[in-house]
Scaffold this active site. Structure first.
Site, PDB file in Angstrom:
ATOM      1  N   CYS A  99       0.844  -1.197   0.000  1.00 57.85           N
ATOM      2  CA  CYS A  99       0.000   0.000   0.000  1.00 57.85           C
ATOM      3  C   CYS A  99       0.878   1.246   0.000  1.00 57.85           C
ATOM      4  O   CYS A  99       1.968   1.254   0.554  1.00 57.85           O
ATOM      5  CB  CYS A  99      -0.939   0.107   1.201  1.00 57.85           C
ATOM      6  SG  CYS A  99      -1.993  -1.318   1.409  1.00 57.85           S
ATOM      7  N   ARG A 105       3.294   0.215  -5.184  1.00 58.42           N
ATOM      8  CA  ARG A 105       3.160  -0.448  -3.882  1.00 58.42           C
ATOM      9  C   ARG A 105       1.840  -1.204  -3.737  1.00 58.42           C
ATOM     10  O   ARG A 105       1.623  -1.906  -2.739  1.00 58.42           O
ATOM     11  CB  ARG A 105       3.265   0.592  -2.767  1.00 58.42           C
ATOM     12  CG  ARG A 105       4.543   1.396  -2.786  1.00 58.42           C
ATOM     13  CD  ARG A 105       4.571   2.381  -1.643  1.00 58.42           C
ATOM     14  NE  ARG A 105       4.515   1.686  -0.369  1.00 58.42           N
ATOM     15  CZ  ARG A 105       5.553   1.158   0.236  1.00 58.42           C
ATOM     16  NH1 ARG A 105       6.745   1.264  -0.297  1.00 58.42           N
ATOM     17  NH2 ARG A 105       5.419   0.529   1.382  1.00 58.42           N
ATOM     18  N   TRP A 154      -3.041  -2.479  -1.565  1.00 59.06           N
ATOM     19  CA  TRP A 154      -2.763  -3.869  -1.935  1.00 59.06           C
ATOM     20  C   TRP A 154      -3.452  -4.683  -0.851  1.00 59.06           C
ATOM     21  O   TRP A 154      -3.024  -4.683   0.308  1.00 59.06           O
ATOM     22  CB  TRP A 154      -1.263  -4.137  -1.949  1.00 59.06           C
ATOM     23  CG  TRP A 154      -0.899  -5.486  -2.458  1.00 59.06           C
ATOM     24  CD1 TRP A 154      -0.727  -5.844  -3.755  1.00 59.06           C
ATOM     25  CD2 TRP A 154      -0.644  -6.665  -1.687  1.00 59.06           C
ATOM     26  NE1 TRP A 154      -0.381  -7.174  -3.833  1.00 59.06           N
ATOM     27  CE2 TRP A 154      -0.326  -7.701  -2.589  1.00 59.06           C
ATOM     28  CE3 TRP A 154      -0.660  -6.945  -0.319  1.00 59.06           C
ATOM     29  CZ2 TRP A 154      -0.016  -8.995  -2.175  1.00 59.06           C
ATOM     30  CZ3 TRP A 154      -0.357  -8.231   0.099  1.00 59.06           C
ATOM     31  CH2 TRP A 154      -0.038  -9.236  -0.824  1.00 59.06           C
ATOM     32  N   ASN A 191      -0.844   1.480   5.960  1.00 56.70           N
ATOM     33  CA  ASN A 191      -0.081   0.488   5.207  1.00 56.70           C
ATOM     34  C   ASN A 191       0.468  -0.502   6.222  1.00 56.70           C
ATOM     35  O   ASN A 191       1.201  -0.104   7.123  1.00 56.70           O
ATOM     36  CB  ASN A 191       1.064   1.202   4.458  1.00 56.70           C
ATOM     37  CG  ASN A 191       2.106   0.237   3.930  1.00 56.70           C
ATOM     38  OD1 ASN A 191       1.797  -0.899   3.620  1.00 56.70           O
ATOM     39  ND2 ASN A 191       3.335   0.681   3.822  1.00 56.70           N
ATOM     40  N   GLY A 192       0.085  -1.769   6.105  1.00 56.27           N
ATOM     41  CA  GLY A 192       0.570  -2.765   7.056  1.00 56.27           C
ATOM     42  C   GLY A 192      -0.542  -3.707   7.472  1.00 56.27           C
ATOM     43  O   GLY A 192      -1.585  -3.767   6.812  1.00 56.27           O
ATOM     44  N   GLU A 210      15.315 -16.732 -13.044  1.00 63.02           N
ATOM     45  CA  GLU A 210      14.899 -15.329 -13.147  1.00 63.02           C
ATOM     46  C   GLU A 210      14.098 -15.088 -14.435  1.00 63.02           C
ATOM     47  O   GLU A 210      13.092 -14.374 -14.432  1.00 63.02           O
ATOM     48  CB  GLU A 210      16.151 -14.430 -13.080  1.00 63.02           C
ATOM     49  CG  GLU A 210      15.916 -12.950 -13.299  1.00 63.02           C
ATOM     50  CD  GLU A 210      14.985 -12.287 -12.299  1.00 63.02           C
ATOM     51  OE1 GLU A 210      14.593 -12.924 -11.304  1.00 63.02           O
ATOM     52  OE2 GLU A 210      14.615 -11.115 -12.538  1.00 63.02           O
ATOM     53  N   LYS A 242      10.281 -13.707 -14.597  1.00 57.23           N
ATOM     54  CA  LYS A 242       9.885 -12.515 -15.370  1.00 57.23           C
ATOM     55  C   LYS A 242       8.684 -12.827 -16.253  1.00 57.23           C
ATOM     56  O   LYS A 242       7.748 -12.051 -16.341  1.00 57.23           O
ATOM     57  CB  LYS A 242      11.030 -12.016 -16.260  1.00 57.23           C
ATOM     58  CG  LYS A 242      12.175 -11.311 -15.613  1.00 57.23           C
ATOM     59  CD  LYS A 242      11.860  -9.961 -15.012  1.00 57.23           C
ATOM     60  CE  LYS A 242      11.335 -10.068 -13.615  1.00 57.23           C
ATOM     61  NZ  LYS A 242      12.274 -10.114 -12.533  1.00 57.23           N
ATOM     62  N   GLU A 290       5.396 -13.483 -14.099  1.00 53.54           N
ATOM     63  CA  GLU A 290       4.802 -12.391 -13.328  1.00 53.54           C
ATOM     64  C   GLU A 290       4.170 -11.296 -14.191  1.00 53.54           C
ATOM     65  O   GLU A 290       3.240 -10.641 -13.746  1.00 53.54           O
ATOM     66  CB  GLU A 290       5.782 -11.796 -12.311  1.00 53.54           C
ATOM     67  CG  GLU A 290       6.880 -10.946 -12.864  1.00 53.54           C
ATOM     68  CD  GLU A 290       7.781 -10.366 -11.762  1.00 53.54           C
ATOM     69  OE1 GLU A 290       7.277  -9.971 -10.712  1.00 53.54           O
ATOM     70  OE2 GLU A 290       9.006 -10.313 -11.997  1.00 53.54           O
ATOM     71  N   HIS A 350      15.303 -35.508 -15.340  1.00 51.50           N
ATOM     72  CA  HIS A 350      14.742 -36.109 -14.126  1.00 51.50           C
ATOM     73  C   HIS A 350      13.278 -35.728 -13.927  1.00 51.50           C
ATOM     74  O   HIS A 350      12.761 -35.861 -12.817  1.00 51.50           O
ATOM     75  CB  HIS A 350      15.576 -35.690 -12.912  1.00 51.50           C
ATOM     76  CG  HIS A 350      16.993 -36.150 -13.001  1.00 51.50           C
ATOM     77  ND1 HIS A 350      17.365 -37.467 -12.823  1.00 51.50           N
ATOM     78  CD2 HIS A 350      18.128 -35.478 -13.305  1.00 51.50           C
ATOM     79  CE1 HIS A 350      18.681 -37.576 -12.989  1.00 51.50           C
ATOM     80  NE2 HIS A 350      19.159 -36.383 -13.293  1.00 51.50           N
ATOM     81  N   LYS A 387       5.266  -3.808  -5.696  1.00 48.47           N
ATOM     82  CA  LYS A 387       6.720  -3.644  -5.792  1.00 48.47           C
ATOM     83  C   LYS A 387       7.403  -3.908  -4.461  1.00 48.47           C
ATOM     84  O   LYS A 387       8.488  -4.460  -4.402  1.00 48.47           O
ATOM     85  CB  LYS A 387       7.014  -2.218  -6.260  1.00 48.47           C
ATOM     86  CG  LYS A 387       8.472  -1.927  -6.515  1.00 48.47           C
ATOM     87  CD  LYS A 387       8.932  -2.614  -7.768  1.00 48.47           C
ATOM     88  CE  LYS A 387      10.417  -2.434  -8.022  1.00 48.47           C
ATOM     89  NZ  LYS A 387      10.900  -3.505  -8.916  1.00 48.47           N
TER      90      LYS A 387
HETATM   91  O1  M6R Z   1      12.564  -5.316  -2.853  1.00 50.22           O
HETATM   92  P1  M6R Z   1      13.047  -6.718  -2.830  1.00 50.22           P
HETATM   93  O2  M6R Z   1      14.227  -6.927  -3.687  1.00 50.22           O
HETATM   94  O3  M6R Z   1      13.301  -7.219  -1.431  1.00 50.22           O
HETATM   95  O4  M6R Z   1      11.853  -7.566  -3.424  1.00 50.22           O
HETATM   96  C1  M6R Z   1      11.883  -8.948  -3.462  1.00 50.22           C
HETATM   97  C2  M6R Z   1      10.807  -9.497  -4.365  1.00 50.22           C
HETATM   98  O5  M6R Z   1       9.543  -9.132  -3.903  1.00 50.22           O
HETATM   99  C3  M6R Z   1      10.964  -9.014  -5.805  1.00 50.22           C
HETATM  100  O6  M6R Z   1      12.226  -9.311  -6.314  1.00 50.22           O
HETATM  101  C4  M6R Z   1       9.880  -9.665  -6.707  1.00 50.22           C
HETATM  102  O7  M6R Z   1      10.106 -11.024  -6.812  1.00 50.22           O
HETATM  103  C5  M6R Z   1       9.868  -8.988  -8.086  1.00 50.22           C
HETATM  104  N1  M6R Z   1       8.538  -8.684  -8.479  1.00 50.22           N
HETATM  105  C6  M6R Z   1      10.428  -9.830  -9.153  1.00 50.22           C
HETATM  106  O8  M6R Z   1      10.422  -9.188 -10.378  1.00 50.22           O
END
Ligand code: M6R
Length: 615
Positions: free
Chosen positions: A2, A27, A75, A101-102, A488, A492, A495, A511, A610
């Site tokens: 948030c 956020r 969020w 936020n929290g 990774e 990408k 997501e 395997h 984020k």
């Molecule tokens: O801010 P951070 O690097 O701690 O965030 C960790 C993950 O939430 C972040 O890398 C998330 O997996 C991304 N959306 C990936 O693209």
């Protein structure tokens, strides 16, 4: 998660809050709302959807006058995203209004108590419970708003950053923080409140970051008074000068922040090593490491804690620390580490990696490591973030603001920074020859221009994306240093395009995942020269034999894989240990173009945020 924004001063609060919320949408973006005091009364508008939906609704609903206001982009944690659960929330009397936020973990028991005392609740949120608790304390104890907030927060278990005001006393906002970030911009007779400094960059460069367990009473035309929530002691405000500028948080002509951030990588990587790596002199200097070099040298092992993409960067670091510096490394998901009673001693060095510096699980893992005597080093991007402050020492990646939810430049700059640390330790320990060390520095210095070269394949990658955009599944394979890159690449794709994708070590394919391969399955194979090239080529042969569609990420000029693969995407040659910095680039672009072609919201993919400040 948030985003929260507030303003109190002499300007119109509305545009500041709306623009600020747009900057904080990374956020969370499932609902948004605003509360303004228009000079005579409190006006609240909220809606499911994004800040633009809120703007649309406001056009028909309220006047936008007033120099005091708070806003929220959500969020969802407690309660589905809808108009009622959106913030701000009122108290039962309609006098007090809050953004939060929290998570208030004990909200159910508090709600029960308040219900017994006659309070009713419209929403399913923990936040509505908190504002009524504040009201209850205010009435029961006949205290001012600031005191009521303090007493209420001392009954709360959980995490919060909040802003509250009372429509009957519209000359002050009360804010507080525990576990979720909160910055205050200090202007001339005006104050800005926000989850990070981006909403007020054009108004002031002076900011105070509230620490955990601090609250503040902010009065227009007056001052800010900061106190400890627990013992009420006054805190001297520490005003920092912000280094960020507005340009850095705008799209700069790109269609999406993600694309801009992908293309920023040559400069971002340079910014990470600038001033730290002196190639001619053969020196790597980083105060956080230099000042604690004995801790690193005497460590039994390094434990890396992180989440998501940062965890993948940690995996790359494991290869490089072990390979070059011969230091044993374990890489842990922070969320698992914090709860599994891990063995941690004062001979361990814990490296916490986080772009945002706010990830709740990583923060908790740090606290656990510290409590067990480990030395904790932070690798963060956001300056002044919670993780940066919680760690014993650290180094910033200096990637600049990353707004796209999908991490791109954060990943490559984290790897760059961790490579510098590994090289430094390898040199001090005498594990690397002078020639090899110098060679690494020279090659690392060339990485930005090689990334630039890799970016030139953008149009070709777009063409490949158009062929596979309708795939339902996708496999990513890599070995050694490029196994984490495969993970990774898969992250990408899933997501931002919502296509199911899995990353695997190439040799593990036989395997299990090999069963998935048929003529409809695209398989991205990282097959750069050096490392395990021949073995990966054998894996490609195995895929070919099962009619899988092969997209090879290869070294410039490669001919072997070209014969076998359906498509190849070239990257410049470099050292194996530095290859993730290049092989990542086409995978970022591939997922970006597929998501755009599918019409997905690239910068704000569904269900994500984020900054993951909840566990
Ligand atoms: O801010 P951070 O690097 O701690 O965030 C960790 C993950 O939430 C972040 O890398 C998330 O997996 C991304 N959306 C990936 O693209």
């Amino acid at each position: 998660m948030c985003g929260i924004v507030g303003y109190i001063g002499h300007r119109d609060a509305f545009p500041i809050i709306i623009e600020g919320l747009k900057r904080l949408e990374y956020r969370g973006y499932d609902s948004a709302g605003i509360a303004l005091f228009d000079g005579t009364d409190l006006k609240v508008t909220k809606t499911k959807g994004k800040v633009v939906d809120l703007e649309d609704r406001i056009k028909n609903e309220i006047t936008t006058n007033g120099t005091l206001g708070i806003g929220h982009t959500r969020w969802a944690t407690h309660g589905v995203p809808n108009d009622v659960n959106a913030h701000p929330h009122y108290s039962n009397s309609g006098n007090l209004v809050i953004i939060h936020n929290g998570i208030i973990e004990n909200y159910e028991s508090l709600k029960k108590e308040l219900s017994k005392r006659g309070y009713t609740f419209k929403s399913d949120t923990d936040t509505e419970v908190l504002i009524n608790l504040i009201e209850d304390v205010k009435i029961k104890e006949n205290v001012k708003l600031g005191k009521a907030v303090q007493v209420a927060l001392n009954q709360v278990v959980g995490a919060y950053s909040i802003a509250v005001f009372d429509k009957n006393k519209p000359d002050e906002i009360v804010i507080a923080r525990l576990g979720s970030p909160l910055a205050v911009g200090i202007g001339e007779n005006e104050f800005f409140i926000a989850s990070d400094a981006s909403p007020f960059l054009e108004y002031t460069k002076n900011a105070i970051y509230l620490e955990d367990e601090e609250m503040a009473i902010i009065r227009a035309n007056k001052e800010i008074k900061i106190r400890k929530i627990k013992d009420d002691s006054l805190v001297d405000p520490y005003v920092q000068e912000l280094q960020m500028n507005l340009e850095q948080i705008e799209k700069g002509g790109y269609d999406h922040f993600m694309l801009k951030e992908i293309f920023e990588q040559p400069n971002a990587i340079k910014d990470t090593y600038r001033g730290r790596m002196l190639v001619k002199e053969g020196i790597i200097k980083m105060a956080g490491v230099d000042d604690n070099i004995e801790k690193f040298l005497n460590a039994n092992r390094v434990i890396i804690v992180a989440c998501g993409t940062s965890w993948h960067a940690g995996l790359v670091a494991e290869y490089i620390f072990e390979d070059l510096a011969r230091i044993p490394v374990e890489v842990e998901y922070a969320s698992e580490f914090r709860y599994r009673n891990p063995v941690i001693t004062n001979k361990d060095v814990v490296i916490a990696i986080s772009q945002s510096g706010e990830t709740a699980d990583t923060l908790a893992a740090i606290k656990l490591a510290k409590a067990n005597g480990a030395f904790v080093f932070g690798v963060c991007n956001v300056v002044g973030s919670s993780i940066a402050r919680e760690t014993h020492a650290g180094a910033y990646t200096h990637a600049g603001p990353e707004i796209g939810v999908a991490s791109t430049k954060a990943f490559t700059t984290q790897i760059t920074l961790l490579t510098l640390i590994a090289l430094k330790l390898a040199k001090v320990k005498g594990e690397i020859s002078n020639t090899n060390y110098r060679y690494h520095l020279q090659e690392l210095e060339l990485i930005p221009e090689k990334v630039q070269k890799a970016l030139e394949s953008d149009e070709h990658i777009k063409a490949v994306a158009s062929i596979y955009k309708d795939a339902r599944n996708c496999l990513y394979l890599g070995r050694g240093y490029n196994f984490p890159v495969a993970l990774e690449g898969a992250l990408k794709l899933k997501e931002i395009s919502y296509i199911h994708a899995e990353g695997y070590p190439a040799a593990e394919m036989k395997h299990g995942p090999i069963a998935l391969i048929d003529e409809n399955m695209p398989i991205v194979v990282i097959a750069t020269k050096k490392g395990h090239y021949e073995k990966v080529v054998s894996n490609i042969e195995e895929i070919k034999a099962r009619q899988g569609k092969i997209i090879g990420i290869v070294t410039e000029g490669d001919t072997n894989v070209k014969k076998l693969a359906d498509h190849v995407i070239e990257v410049p040659e470099t050292l194996e240990s530095l290859s993730p910095l290049l092989t990542t680039i086409p995978l970022q672009l591939l997922s970006y173009h597929i998501a755009v072609m599918l019409g997905k919201n690239v910068d704000q993919p569904r269900n994500l945020a984020k900054s993951v400040t909840v566990e």
